[in-house]
Scaffold this motif. Structure first.
Motif, mmCIF file in Angstrom:
data_model
loop_
_atom_site.group_PDB
_atom_site.id
_atom_site.type_symbol
_atom_site.label_atom_id
_atom_site.label_comp_id
_atom_site.label_asym_id
_atom_site.label_seq_id
_atom_site.Cartn_x
_atom_site.Cartn_y
_atom_site.Cartn_z
ATOM 1 N N ARG A 114 160.853 3.472 36.536
ATOM 2 C CA ARG A 114 160.089 3.485 37.796
ATOM 3 C C ARG A 114 159.186 4.703 37.958
ATOM 4 O O ARG A 114 158.008 4.546 38.299
ATOM 5 C CB ARG A 114 161.045 3.378 38.995
ATOM 6 C CG ARG A 114 161.571 1.991 39.195
ATOM 7 C CD ARG A 114 162.420 1.894 40.473
ATOM 8 N NE ARG A 114 163.096 0.619 40.487
ATOM 9 C CZ ARG A 114 164.425 0.471 40.455
ATOM 10 N NH1 ARG A 114 165.216 1.526 40.444
ATOM 11 N NH2 ARG A 114 164.946 -0.739 40.456
ATOM 12 N N PRO A 115 159.681 5.952 37.746
ATOM 13 C CA PRO A 115 158.772 7.098 37.910
ATOM 14 C C PRO A 115 157.630 7.100 36.885
ATOM 15 O O PRO A 115 156.526 7.539 37.198
ATOM 16 C CB PRO A 115 159.671 8.328 37.748
ATOM 17 C CG PRO A 115 160.996 7.849 37.304
ATOM 18 C CD PRO A 115 161.057 6.368 37.518
ATOM 19 N N ILE A 116 157.881 6.591 35.681
ATOM 20 C CA ILE A 116 156.820 6.475 34.667
ATOM 21 C C ILE A 116 155.783 5.475 35.169
ATOM 22 O O ILE A 116 154.578 5.730 35.128
ATOM 23 C CB ILE A 116 157.407 6.050 33.307
ATOM 24 C CG1 ILE A 116 158.441 7.068 32.812
ATOM 25 C CG2 ILE A 116 156.293 5.859 32.276
ATOM 26 C CD1 ILE A 116 159.286 6.590 31.632
ATOM 27 N N ARG A 122 149.188 5.864 39.384
ATOM 28 C CA ARG A 122 148.359 6.932 39.954
ATOM 29 C C ARG A 122 147.176 7.236 39.025
ATOM 30 O O ARG A 122 146.027 7.346 39.474
ATOM 31 C CB ARG A 122 149.215 8.186 40.174
ATOM 32 C CG ARG A 122 148.482 9.307 40.893
ATOM 33 C CD ARG A 122 149.280 10.600 40.910
ATOM 34 N NE ARG A 122 149.393 11.211 39.598
ATOM 35 C CZ ARG A 122 148.405 11.839 38.953
ATOM 36 N NH1 ARG A 122 147.207 11.927 39.498
ATOM 37 N NH2 ARG A 122 148.604 12.387 37.771
ATOM 38 N N ARG A 123 147.449 7.347 37.729
ATOM 39 C CA ARG A 123 146.393 7.670 36.770
ATOM 40 C C ARG A 123 145.394 6.522 36.619
ATOM 41 O O ARG A 123 144.200 6.760 36.469
ATOM 42 C CB ARG A 123 147.010 8.029 35.419
ATOM 43 C CG ARG A 123 147.791 9.339 35.482
ATOM 44 C CD ARG A 123 148.374 9.686 34.138
ATOM 45 N NE ARG A 123 149.280 10.825 34.235
ATOM 46 C CZ ARG A 123 149.607 11.597 33.214
ATOM 47 N NH1 ARG A 123 149.113 11.365 32.013
ATOM 48 N NH2 ARG A 123 150.433 12.606 33.377
ATOM 49 N N VAL A 124 145.885 5.279 36.653
ATOM 50 C CA VAL A 124 144.989 4.123 36.538
ATOM 51 C C VAL A 124 144.058 4.052 37.749
ATOM 52 O O VAL A 124 142.863 3.787 37.613
ATOM 53 C CB VAL A 124 145.796 2.813 36.355
ATOM 54 C CG1 VAL A 124 144.927 1.581 36.605
ATOM 55 C CG2 VAL A 124 146.406 2.756 34.954
ATOM 56 N N ARG A 125 144.593 4.315 38.938
ATOM 57 C CA ARG A 125 143.750 4.308 40.141
ATOM 58 C C ARG A 125 142.638 5.358 40.037
ATOM 59 O O ARG A 125 141.482 5.113 40.405
ATOM 60 C CB ARG A 125 144.589 4.520 41.395
ATOM 61 C CG ARG A 125 145.412 3.291 41.768
ATOM 62 C CD ARG A 125 146.220 3.515 43.050
ATOM 63 N NE ARG A 125 147.033 2.372 43.369
ATOM 64 C CZ ARG A 125 146.597 1.279 44.011
ATOM 65 N NH1 ARG A 125 145.334 1.207 44.397
ATOM 66 N NH2 ARG A 125 147.413 0.281 44.272
ATOM 67 N N ALA A 126 142.965 6.536 39.511
ATOM 68 C CA ALA A 126 141.968 7.595 39.328
ATOM 69 C C ALA A 126 140.933 7.174 38.283
ATOM 70 O O ALA A 126 139.736 7.439 38.442
ATOM 71 C CB ALA A 126 142.648 8.903 38.919
ATOM 72 N N LEU A 127 141.374 6.498 37.235
ATOM 73 C CA LEU A 127 140.467 6.022 36.189
ATOM 74 C C LEU A 127 139.481 4.988 36.756
ATOM 75 O O LEU A 127 138.294 5.045 36.481
ATOM 76 C CB LEU A 127 141.283 5.409 35.050
ATOM 77 C CG LEU A 127 140.503 4.935 33.836
ATOM 78 C CD1 LEU A 127 139.902 6.124 33.080
ATOM 79 C CD2 LEU A 127 141.416 4.139 32.912
#
Length: 135
Positions: A114-116, A122-127
């Motif tokens: 889950r934390p991964i 989070r990183r995909v949204r920023a991308l």
């Protein structure tokens, strides 16, 4: 870059991190970004804990299958994101490379995944905000 940016997610087994990242990018960006994933040594199946963790957030990756990393996949992608296998990804001039240092979910239960998963989201949204901000 073409009209539609393309992203390749690469991890060793293409069974956990890269499959979750591809699932999020496909789900969140729709058809605005072309999505690929592959592994340098693909597993036989997608990690069941990754499938379960993604199901919890409404994304079904159960039909996905690990794929071998090919030079063509790298050449066809604008951005190549490695996740713990940086040395095995071929490098071509003019491509953008990112390395996302993430824990490997292999052999872990859904609680550990889950934390991964949440960090990948989070990183995909920023991308998406960088590649296809107007959608």
């Amino acid at each position: 870059m073409t009209d539609k940016p393309s992203v390749l997610f690469v991890c060793v087994h293409n069974a956990g991190r890269s499959q979750m990242a591809a699932g999020f990018l496909t789900h969140l960006a729709g058809d605005r970004i072309e999505v690929r994933s592959a592994g340098s040594a693909p597993a036989g199946t997608v990690n069941p804990a990754a499938v379960e963790a993604m199901k919890e957030v409404g994304i079904d990756i159960s039909a996905e299958a690990p794929k071998i990393l090919t030079i063509d996949a790298v050449k066809a992608s604008d951005v190549c994101i490695t996740m713990g296998c940086g040395d095995t990804c071929p490098v071509f001039p003019g491509k953008r490379y990112l390395d996302w240092s993430l824990d490997d979910p292999a052999g872990q239960g859904v609680e550990a995944v889950r934390p991964i998963r949440d960090e990948i989201e989070r990183r995909v949204r920023a991308l998406i905000a960088q590649l296809a901000p107007h959608g």
